[in-house]
Design a protein around this motif. Structure first.
Motif, short mmCIF file in Angstrom:
data_model
loop_
_atom_site.label_atom_id
_atom_site.label_comp_id
_atom_site.label_asym_id
_atom_site.label_seq_id
_atom_site.Cartn_x
_atom_site.Cartn_y
_atom_site.Cartn_z
N UNK A 1 0.82 -1.20 0.00
CA UNK A 1 0.00 0.00 0.00
C UNK A 1 0.87 1.27 0.00
N UNK A 2 0.35 2.33 -0.62
CA UNK A 2 0.98 3.65 -0.55
C UNK A 2 -0.11 4.70 -0.71
N UNK A 3 -0.15 5.65 0.23
CA UNK A 3 -1.20 6.66 0.22
C UNK A 3 -0.59 8.06 0.40
N UNK A 4 -1.32 9.04 -0.11
CA UNK A 4 -0.91 10.43 0.03
C UNK A 4 -2.07 11.24 0.63
N UNK A 5 -1.73 12.19 1.51
CA UNK A 5 -2.72 13.11 2.05
C UNK A 5 -2.52 14.45 1.34
N UNK A 6 -3.47 14.78 0.46
CA UNK A 6 -3.32 15.97 -0.39
C UNK A 6 -4.19 17.10 0.14
N UNK B 1 -8.93 18.01 2.95
CA UNK B 1 -7.76 17.14 2.79
C UNK B 1 -8.28 15.83 2.23
N UNK B 2 -7.58 15.27 1.25
CA UNK B 2 -8.00 14.03 0.62
C UNK B 2 -6.91 12.97 0.75
N UNK B 3 -7.29 11.78 1.16
CA UNK B 3 -6.37 10.63 1.21
C UNK B 3 -6.61 9.78 -0.03
N UNK B 4 -5.56 9.55 -0.82
CA UNK B 4 -5.72 8.79 -2.05
C UNK B 4 -4.55 7.85 -2.27
N UNK B 5 -4.76 6.85 -3.08
CA UNK B 5 -3.68 5.93 -3.46
C UNK B 5 -2.65 6.67 -4.31
N UNK B 6 -1.39 6.31 -4.15
CA UNK B 6 -0.33 6.95 -4.92
C UNK B 6 -0.19 6.25 -6.28
#
Length: 274
Positions: free
Chosen positions: A93-98, A124-129
Motif C-alpha cells: 500500500x501507498x497513500x498520500x494526504x493531499x 484534505x484528501x487521502x488517495x492511493x499513490x
C-alpha cells in the motif's frame, strides 16, 4: 500496520495520529529545511525519540526495496517535494494526504488558489499513490469551511487539524477504505504559483490586493515601491476615496509604508528589500 512516513512539521499531527492508532513507524523521510514550510525539527525530534531511522535525501527504488526488508506495509506521504518511485514491488500500500478536495486542486501547492478563488469549503484528501501526481483512487476526505477572513496561515492550521482527523479515521479502517477506494473523475491541475502571481499591482483595487496578501501570507508578496523590490510579510489594504496616484508613497512611519492603490491604500507593515 508497519509504515514509512514522508513529511515535515506540517504533518506532525498526522504522524502522531497514525501512531496513536497503533501503526508502527519504520522510517521517516523528510526534506532539507529551506523555509518555514519545510521545517522538520519537530517531526525529526519525534522520530529520534522513538529511534526511527531518518532520511533527508530523495527516496529511490533501492530504498523502497529496503523498506520491504523492514516489513513495511504502507508508505504514507504527507508532504514531500519529490516523486515517489514505483512502490508496488516493495509493499502492498501507498497513500498520500493531499491538501485539496480532489479531483479539484491537483498540484504542488493548491492552498494559495483556494483563497484567491474564494472557495467556501476546502478539504484534505487521502488517495492511493499513482505515477501521475494526485490522481489515485480516493480512500476518504475531511472537509471544512473557509471564509473571507482566512489567510495562508489560518488555512494551514485548518489543513493540519483536518489531516489529523482524517489520518486517524483512515488508520482505524484502512483495509476497508483501501478496498472501496473510488477512482477520481476528470480533475483540475493547479500549477505552482509564480512570482508574478504574488506581485502586488497598485493599479488594482484594495480588495484584490488584500486578498493577495491573505493568500500568500508568510510566503510573502512582492511589491515595487520607488523602483525598489520589497518582499512583504504582512500588510493590509482598504478602500478610501483616492487622492493620490496608484503606486505613490503617501506615508512612512518606521517600517510601515503606505502606498496608494486604485481605490484606496495599502499599508506594508513588515517587509525587507530583495
Amino acid at each position: 500496520m508497519r509504515f514509512a512516513f514522508a513529511g515535515c512539521d506540517r504533518n506532525l499531527k498526522l504522524f502522531e495520529m497514525l501512531m496513536q492508532a497503533g501503526w508502527q513507524p519504520v522510517k521517516l523521510f523528510s526534506v532539507p529545511e529551506i523555509n518555514h514550510l519545510s521545517s522538520n525539527k519537530a517531526i525529526v525530534a519525534l522520530a529520534q525519540l522513538n529511534k526511527i531511522p531518518i532520511q533527508l535525501s530523495r527516496v529511490n527504488e533501492q530504498e523502497l526495496t529496503a523498506l520491504k526488508d523492514l516489513g513495511c506495509d504502507v508508505l504514507v506521504v504527507g508532504s514531500y517535494n519529490w516523486r515517489i518511485p514505483d512502490w508496488r514491488s516493495s509493499f502492498p500500500f501507498a497513500i498520500n494526504f493531499h491538501p485539496a478536495p480532489l479531483p479539484l486542486g491537483r498540484g504542488p501547492y493548491p492552498q494559495i488558489k483556494a483563497i484567491l478563488d474564494k472557495h467556501q469549503r476546502w478539504a484534505v484528501t487521502c488517495h492511493k499513490i499513482e505515477h501521475e501526481f494526485d490522481t489515485g483512487a480516493i480512500l476518504d476526505s475531511e472537509n471544512f469551511a473557509l471564509d473571507e477572513y482566512d489567510t495562508h496561515e489560518s488555512l494551514s492550521i485548518k489543513l493540519q487539524m483536518a489531516e489529523a482527523r482524517l489520518g486517524l479515521r483512515v488508520a482505524l479502517n484502512f483495509i476497508n477504505l483501501w478496498q472501496s477506494a473510488k477512482p477520481q473523475t476528470e480533475g483540475e491541475y493547479w500549477p505552482l504559483f509564480k512570482d508574478e502571481d504574488r506581485t502586488l499591482d497598485f493599479y488594482q483595487s484594495a480588495y484584490v490586493i488584500k486578498k493577495q496578501l491573505r493568500a500568500f501570507g508568510l510566503l510573502e508578496c512582492i511589491a515595487y515601491v520607488n523602483q525598489k523590490r520589497l518582499f512583504i510579510k504582512t500588510g493590509y489594504a482598504w478602500q478610501e476615496p483616492p487622492t493620490h496616484q496608484p503606486g505613490q508613497v503617501v506615508q512612512t512611519n518606521g517600517l510601515t509604508v503606505v502606498v496608494a492603490c486604485q481605490d484606496g491604500y495599502v499599508a506594508l507593515t513588515d517587509w525587507y528589500l530583495g
